[in-house]
Write a protein that holds these residues in place. Structure first.
Motif, PDB file in Angstrom:
ATOM      1  N   GLU A  48      12.498   1.354   4.841  1.00  0.00           N
ATOM      2  CA  GLU A  48      11.088   1.596   5.131  1.00  0.00           C
ATOM      3  C   GLU A  48      10.232   0.412   4.688  1.00  0.00           C
ATOM      4  OE1 GLU A  48       8.242   5.336   4.338  1.00  0.00           O
ATOM      5  OE2 GLU A  48       8.847   4.312   2.515  1.00  0.00           O
ATOM      6  N   GLU A  49      10.496  -0.100   3.478  1.00  0.00           N
ATOM      7  CA  GLU A  49       9.740  -1.239   2.962  1.00  0.00           C
ATOM      8  C   GLU A  49      10.028  -2.504   3.769  1.00  0.00           C
ATOM      9  OE1 GLU A  49       9.377   0.104  -1.723  1.00  0.00           O
ATOM     10  OE2 GLU A  49      11.049  -1.148  -1.085  1.00  0.00           O
ATOM     11  N   PHE A  50      11.268  -2.665   4.187  1.00  0.00           N
ATOM     12  CA  PHE A  50      11.678  -3.826   4.976  1.00  0.00           C
ATOM     13  C   PHE A  50      10.943  -3.828   6.319  1.00  0.00           C
ATOM     14  CE2 PHE A  50      14.992  -6.418   7.237  1.00  0.00           C
ATOM     15  CZ  PHE A  50      15.077  -7.474   6.342  1.00  0.00           C
ATOM     16  N   ILE A  51      10.886  -2.648   6.959  1.00  0.00           N
ATOM     17  CA  ILE A  51      10.178  -2.528   8.238  1.00  0.00           C
ATOM     18  C   ILE A  51       8.682  -2.739   8.047  1.00  0.00           C
ATOM     19  CG2 ILE A  51       9.545  -0.951  10.115  1.00  0.00           C
ATOM     20  CD1 ILE A  51      12.318   0.315   9.841  1.00  0.00           C
ATOM     21  N   ASN A  52       8.124  -2.160   6.971  1.00  0.00           N
ATOM     22  CA  ASN A  52       6.699  -2.353   6.698  1.00  0.00           C
ATOM     23  C   ASN A  52       6.373  -3.828   6.498  1.00  0.00           C
ATOM     24  OD1 ASN A  52       6.027   0.357   6.874  1.00  0.00           O
ATOM     25  ND2 ASN A  52       6.215   0.732   4.686  1.00  0.00           N
ATOM     26  N   TYR A  53       7.258  -4.538   5.802  1.00  0.00           N
ATOM     27  CA  TYR A  53       7.052  -5.970   5.567  1.00  0.00           C
ATOM     28  C   TYR A  53       7.072  -6.731   6.885  1.00  0.00           C
ATOM     29  CZ  TYR A  53       7.775 -10.739   3.901  1.00  0.00           C
ATOM     30  OH  TYR A  53       7.643 -12.093   3.682  1.00  0.00           O
ATOM     31  N   TYR A  54       8.121  -6.499   7.684  1.00  0.00           N
ATOM     32  CA  TYR A  54       8.252  -7.275   8.916  1.00  0.00           C
ATOM     33  C   TYR A  54       7.293  -6.814  10.012  1.00  0.00           C
ATOM     34  CZ  TYR A  54      11.793 -10.496   7.443  1.00  0.00           C
ATOM     35  OH  TYR A  54      12.442 -11.526   6.795  1.00  0.00           O
ATOM     36  N   SER A  55       6.701  -5.632   9.876  1.00  0.00           N
ATOM     37  CA  SER A  55       5.636  -5.258  10.812  1.00  0.00           C
ATOM     38  C   SER A  55       4.435  -6.162  10.584  1.00  0.00           C
ATOM     39  CB  SER A  55       5.250  -3.782  10.644  1.00  0.00           C
ATOM     40  OG  SER A  55       4.519  -3.568   9.447  1.00  0.00           O
ATOM     41  N   GLY A  56       4.228  -6.570   9.323  1.00  0.00           N
ATOM     42  CA  GLY A  56       3.171  -7.528   9.021  1.00  0.00           C
ATOM     43  C   GLY A  56       3.470  -8.889   9.608  1.00  0.00           C
ATOM     44  N   VAL A  57       4.719  -9.332   9.471  1.00  0.00           N
ATOM     45  CA  VAL A  57       5.129 -10.609  10.065  1.00  0.00           C
ATOM     46  C   VAL A  57       4.979 -10.537  11.582  1.00  0.00           C
ATOM     47  CG1 VAL A  57       7.032 -12.238  10.362  1.00  0.00           C
ATOM     48  CG2 VAL A  57       6.754 -11.030   8.185  1.00  0.00           C
ATOM     49  N   SER A  58       5.424  -9.424  12.157  1.00  0.00           N
ATOM     50  CA  SER A  58       5.387  -9.237  13.609  1.00  0.00           C
ATOM     51  C   SER A  58       3.978  -9.365  14.156  1.00  0.00           C
ATOM     52  CB  SER A  58       5.981  -7.860  13.962  1.00  0.00           C
ATOM     53  OG  SER A  58       5.827  -7.562  15.332  1.00  0.00           O
ATOM     54  N   ALA A  59       3.002  -8.903  13.372  1.00  0.00           N
ATOM     55  CA  ALA A  59       1.611  -8.930  13.834  1.00  0.00           C
ATOM     56  C   ALA A  59       1.115 -10.344  14.105  1.00  0.00           C
ATOM     57  CB  ALA A  59       0.708  -8.255  12.803  1.00  0.00           C
TER      58      ALA A  59
ATOM     59  N   LEU B 298       0.833  -1.201   0.000  1.00  0.00           N
ATOM     60  CA  LEU B 298       0.000   0.000   0.000  1.00  0.00           C
ATOM     61  C   LEU B 298       0.867   1.251   0.000  1.00  0.00           C
ATOM     62  CD1 LEU B 298      -2.792   1.323   0.143  1.00  0.00           C
ATOM     63  CD2 LEU B 298      -2.645   1.178   2.640  1.00  0.00           C
ATOM     64  N   GLY B 299       1.943   1.219   0.776  1.00  0.00           N
ATOM     65  CA  GLY B 299       2.865   2.360   0.810  1.00  0.00           C
ATOM     66  C   GLY B 299       3.456   2.640  -0.558  1.00  0.00           C
ATOM     67  N   ARG B 300       3.808   1.597  -1.281  1.00  0.00           N
ATOM     68  CA  ARG B 300       4.381   1.784  -2.619  1.00  0.00           C
ATOM     69  C   ARG B 300       3.335   2.308  -3.598  1.00  0.00           C
ATOM     70  NH1 ARG B 300       8.521  -2.548  -5.072  1.00  0.00           N
ATOM     71  NH2 ARG B 300       9.748  -1.641  -3.407  1.00  0.00           N
ATOM     72  N   THR B 301       2.091   1.846  -3.449  1.00  0.00           N
ATOM     73  CA  THR B 301       1.006   2.344  -4.309  1.00  0.00           C
ATOM     74  C   THR B 301       0.809   3.841  -4.117  1.00  0.00           C
ATOM     75  OG1 THR B 301      -0.146   0.208  -4.307  1.00  0.00           O
ATOM     76  CG2 THR B 301      -1.452   2.147  -4.848  1.00  0.00           C
ATOM     77  N   PHE B 302       0.809   4.277  -2.855  1.00  0.00           N
ATOM     78  CA  PHE B 302       0.620   5.695  -2.573  1.00  0.00           C
ATOM     79  C   PHE B 302       1.777   6.546  -3.109  1.00  0.00           C
ATOM     80  CE2 PHE B 302      -2.388   4.817   1.174  1.00  0.00           C
ATOM     81  CZ  PHE B 302      -3.491   5.074   0.389  1.00  0.00           C
ATOM     82  N   LYS B 303       2.965   5.990  -3.139  1.00  0.00           N
ATOM     83  CA  LYS B 303       4.106   6.758  -3.652  1.00  0.00           C
ATOM     84  C   LYS B 303       3.917   7.136  -5.112  1.00  0.00           C
ATOM     85  CE  LYS B 303       7.850   5.291  -0.591  1.00  0.00           C
ATOM     86  NZ  LYS B 303       9.103   4.527  -0.464  1.00  0.00           N
ATOM     87  N   ILE B 304       3.197   6.312  -5.837  1.00  0.00           N
ATOM     88  CA  ILE B 304       2.953   6.582  -7.255  1.00  0.00           C
ATOM     89  C   ILE B 304       2.199   7.902  -7.435  1.00  0.00           C
ATOM     90  CG2 ILE B 304       1.737   5.757  -9.322  1.00  0.00           C
ATOM     91  CD1 ILE B 304       2.239   2.896  -8.278  1.00  0.00           C
ATOM     92  N   PHE B 305       1.332   8.222  -6.467  1.00  0.00           N
ATOM     93  CA  PHE B 305       0.514   9.431  -6.573  1.00  0.00           C
ATOM     94  C   PHE B 305       1.260  10.681  -6.120  1.00  0.00           C
ATOM     95  CE2 PHE B 305      -2.535   5.972  -6.098  1.00  0.00           C
ATOM     96  CZ  PHE B 305      -3.332   6.195  -7.200  1.00  0.00           C
ATOM     97  N   ASP B 306       2.419  10.508  -5.517  1.00  0.00           N
ATOM     98  CA  ASP B 306       3.160  11.658  -4.975  1.00  0.00           C
ATOM     99  C   ASP B 306       4.054  12.252  -6.062  1.00  0.00           C
ATOM    100  OD1 ASP B 306       4.108  13.482  -3.103  1.00  0.00           O
ATOM    101  OD2 ASP B 306       5.683  12.127  -2.402  1.00  0.00           O
ATOM    102  N   ASP B 307       3.430  12.775  -7.105  1.00  0.00           N
ATOM    103  CA  ASP B 307       4.171  13.277  -8.265  1.00  0.00           C
ATOM    104  C   ASP B 307       5.101  14.442  -7.913  1.00  0.00           C
ATOM    105  OD1 ASP B 307       3.008  11.458  -9.996  1.00  0.00           O
ATOM    106  OD2 ASP B 307       1.295  12.762 -10.388  1.00  0.00           O
ATOM    107  N   ASP B 308       4.657  15.300  -6.997  1.00  0.00           N
ATOM    108  CA  ASP B 308       5.453  16.489  -6.685  1.00  0.00           C
ATOM    109  C   ASP B 308       6.458  16.262  -5.563  1.00  0.00           C
ATOM    110  OD1 ASP B 308       3.761  16.257  -4.558  1.00  0.00           O
ATOM    111  OD2 ASP B 308       2.885  18.270  -4.726  1.00  0.00           O
ATOM    112  N   GLY B 309       6.513  15.031  -5.042  1.00  0.00           N
ATOM    113  CA  GLY B 309       7.477  14.724  -3.986  1.00  0.00           C
ATOM    114  C   GLY B 309       7.161  15.369  -2.652  1.00  0.00           C
TER     115      GLY B 309
END
Length: 208
Positions: A179-190, A44-55
Motif C-alpha cells: 500500500e505504501e509502495f503504491i502510494n509513493y509511486y502514485s506521487g511519482v506517476s503524477a 499522510l496515510g501513515r499519519t492517519f494510521k496512528i489515530f486508528d487505535d481500535d483497528g
C-alpha cells in the motif's frame, strides 16, 4: 528506486503551483500532499494510521482534522470540512480509511498499477507483504554506493537508507508495505505523463 532529489523537487514545484489554482476539495488535498514530494500521500496515510487505535480503519471528522494538522497540512477549517464531506459519500460522518487513500491517489492506469506491484513483489523476497533490509539483500546491490565504497556505511546502512527514502523523515520504520509502495509511486506517476516512459523507468530501476 526512489526518485532523485531533482525529480522530487520538480514534483513539489508542480504540485504547489497547481494547488494555488484548484478549487476542488479532493484535488486540493491531493496536491497539498504532493507538494511535500512523492512520499506525501504515503506519509499522510501513515499519519492517519496512528489515530486508528481500535483497528476499525475509519476516521471521524475530529481525527481527520487532527491528522491533517499533525502532518503539517494547514488548511482553513471550511476547506477541511469540504474535503471531509467530499470523501464521506454515504454521509455516515466516518471515512473508510482504504477508500479514502484510494480516492486520494492521483489517477493511474491499470498498466502503471501492474508494473508497480511487479516491482514490489520482486523486492519482497519473503512474500510476507513487507519489504525489509533482509528482503533487499540479494536484490539491491549496494557495492557501488558512494558511502559503501568510502567505508562510511555498512551494507545494512545502505539498505536502510533505501527504505527510509520511501518514508517521511519523522515516520521511518524500516519497512515498506505494498500500500505504501503504491502510494509513493502514485506521487511519482503524477509527474510523468507518458505511460511508456513510466513503465520503462520502473523496469530499468528494478531490473524487471
Amino acid at each position: 528506486m526512489p526518485v532523485t532529489n531533482r525529480t522530487n523537487e520538480a514534483l513539489k514545484r508542480s504540485a504547489t503551483s497547481a494547488l494555488n489554482k484548484t478549487t476542488d476539495p479532493i484535488e486540493k488535498l491531493r496536491l497539498a500532499c504532493l507538494s511535500r514530494g512523492a512520499a506525501g500521500i504515503k506519509g499522510l496515510g501513515r499519519t492517519f494510521k496512528i489515530f486508528d487505535d481500535d483497528g476499525s480503519r475509519t476516521l471521524d471528522f475530529k481525527e481527520f482534522s487532527k491528522g491533517l494538522r499533525d502532518y503539517g497540512l494547514h488548511l482553513e477549517p471550511q476547506e477541511v470540512k469540504e474535503i471531509f464531506d467530499a470523501f464521506d459519500k454515504d454521509k455516515s460522518q466516518q471515512l473508510d480509511f482504504d477508500e479514502f487513500l484510494l480516492a486520494l491517489r492521483p489517477p493511474m492506469s491499470n498498466a502503471r498499477k501492474a508494473i508497480i506491484s511487479k516491482a514490489f513483489n520482486k523486492l519482497d523476497k519473503s512474500g510476507d507483504g513487507f519489504v525489509t533490509v533482509e528482503d533487499l539483500k540479494g536484490t539491491y546491490n549496494v557495492t557501488k554506493h558512494p558511502k559503501y565504497l568510502s567505508g562510511e556505511w555498512t551494507e545494512d546502512q545502505c539498505y536502510r537508507q533505501f527504505l527510509d527514502a520511501f518514508d517521511t523523515p519523522d515516520s521511518c520504520d524500516g519497512t515498506i508495505t505494498l500500500e505504501e509502495f503504491i502510494n509513493y509511486y502514485s506521487g511519482v506517476s503524477a509527474s510523468i505523463d507518458n505511460d511508456a516512459y513510466f513503465d520503462l523507468m520502473m523496469r530499468n530501476a528494478y531490473k524487471i
